[in-house]
Structures are given as C-alpha cells and as structure tokens.
Write an enzyme that holds these catalytic residues in place. Structure first.
Site, PDB file in Angstrom:
ATOM      1  N   CYS A  35      37.099   9.070  42.138  1.00  0.00           N
ATOM      2  CA  CYS A  35      37.871   7.842  41.908  1.00  0.00           C
ATOM      3  C   CYS A  35      39.356   8.043  42.163  1.00  0.00           C
ATOM      4  O   CYS A  35      39.854   9.147  42.169  1.00  0.00           O
ATOM      5  CB  CYS A  35      37.745   7.419  40.448  1.00  0.00           C
ATOM      6  N   CYS A  39      41.397   3.844  38.628  1.00  0.00           N
ATOM      7  CA  CYS A  39      40.065   3.255  38.444  1.00  0.00           C
ATOM      8  C   CYS A  39      39.860   2.812  36.995  1.00  0.00           C
ATOM      9  O   CYS A  39      40.199   3.509  36.051  1.00  0.00           O
ATOM     10  CB  CYS A  39      38.975   4.245  38.815  1.00  0.00           C
ATOM     11  N   CYS A  66      33.741   6.170  44.682  1.00  0.00           N
ATOM     12  CA  CYS A  66      33.401   5.173  43.663  1.00  0.00           C
ATOM     13  C   CYS A  66      33.351   3.785  44.297  1.00  0.00           C
ATOM     14  O   CYS A  66      34.209   3.430  45.099  1.00  0.00           O
ATOM     15  CB  CYS A  66      34.471   5.209  42.569  1.00  0.00           C
ATOM     16  N   CYS A  69      36.568   1.451  42.548  1.00  0.00           N
ATOM     17  CA  CYS A  69      37.978   1.583  42.956  1.00  0.00           C
ATOM     18  C   CYS A  69      38.123   1.906  44.448  1.00  0.00           C
ATOM     19  O   CYS A  69      39.225   1.870  44.980  1.00  0.00           O
ATOM     20  CB  CYS A  69      38.686   2.634  42.110  1.00  0.00           C
TER      21      CYS A  69
HETATM   22 ZN    ZN Z   1      36.460   4.501  40.570  1.00  0.00          ZN
END
Ligand code: ZN
Length: 191
Positions: A35, A39, A66, A69
């Site tokens: 991330c 995030c 991810c 994000c």
């Molecule tokens: Zn994330």
C-alpha cells in the site's frame, strides 16, 4: 533507502499521511499486499509489516498492489521528479535547504519545480520540508529523552523560537506539552 526509521514510517501509515506517498510502500505479510502510506484500509499488525522504498522491490518479494489505494496507478508524469524532491528533502532536512538547491538536484528551474511539486502534492517544497521536520520532532519527543533544544536542531530547525512557533502551529501544543500529552498511537489503533 530514505532516512526514515521503521517507527517513523509506521507513524506515517497510522496517520494515513498522503504527503509521504511515493516515498515508501507498506507490505503486509498476512495479506501479501502493498500500500501507499495514505491507504485507509484497516491497519496491519506491526509485526507483519515490511517497508519498501520501491514498488518493484515489493513486487519482487511477492506482494501485490492494494486495490484500494492503488499504488501502481501513479499516472502523473511528475511522479519521478516529485519523488526525487521528497527524497532530497527528507535526506537534507537537517540542513538549510534552498529551493535552488533542490532545483539543481533535479535539473529544473526553481519556478518550474515549485509549480510541478505543488500540482502533485498541494504543498510547496518548503511546506513539505517543514512537515518532515515537524514529524521528525514529534517522533523524537515521543520516543527519546532528548531535550527540546536538541530536538530543535536534530529535526532541522535553525532556532528554538522558530521551532516552537512552527511546532505549535502544526500540533496545537508546545513541544513540552506534546510530549506530556500524546501517547504513541500504535497500542490503541491497531487491530
Ligand atoms: Zn492500500
């Protein structure tokens, strides 16, 4: 690798701090996902976290981006140069840094650099540098026994009066009150 300790990067992700996006990535062993610092997904347990300064390193280690994000979708053409500026400022935050020094470092005019940095981050390089110093000072206040004066210089402020003023504006507390009042956040926020 940027000069931020594990603890400092941890503090940034607990605050979902978008100003550090692009500087490092949070990889989580239990989910195999990485991330951005900003995030907003549920925070991982500290012991499951590894920080990478490059996305490619996280991917080579077997982590996937991810979906929330989307760290891999940094499409601004300025990503590389903004990252370079952020790295430079983090690395030189203890010194006196002028806009022209950064401009020379990345090979742009000071005017162009400032405009482009602000476009991507919403703040000027100077404001970003100040934030890095405040974050460092806050970290040192909570995690070391250093005096306010030592922290002032350690964080890159050049006079105590400036340090107190800027810190108080950012945090709403004097450095001493901050140290007395704020507890490190990790204990009560992680799940
Ligand atoms: Zn994330």
């Amino acid at each position: 690798m940027i000069q931020l300790s594990f603890e400092e990067m941890w503090e940034r992700i607990i605050e979902c701090d978008s100003k550090y996006d692009g500087l490092f990535y949070t990889a989580v062993k239990t989910t195999s996902i990485y991330c951005r610092p900003s995030c907003r997904s549920r925070k991982p347990k500290k012991e499951n976290v590894t920080f990478y300064s490059r996305m490619v390193d996280a991917e080579e280690a077997g982590y996937r981006a991810c979906k929330r994000c989307r760290p891999e979708s940094e499409h601004s053409p300025n990503v590389a140069v903004v990252r370079q500026v952020k790295e430079f400022l983090v690395q030189h935050h203890k010194q006196k840094v002028e806009l022209k020094d950064i401009a020379v470092h990345v090979g742009l005019s000071a005017f162009h650099l400032e405009r482009l940095f602000k476009q991507d981050t919403t703040v000027t390089p100077r404001a970003f540098l100040e934030k890095v110093r405040i974050d460092r000072a806050a970290h040192l206040l909570l995690h070391t026994g250093l005096s306010n004066l030592d922290i002032c210089y350690e964080a890159g402020f050049h006079s105590p009066s400036n340090f107190y003023k800027v810190f108080r504006q950012a945090k709403g507390l004097t450095p001493s009150d901050y140290r007395k009042t704020i507890q490190p956040k990790e204990e009560n926020q992680t799940q």
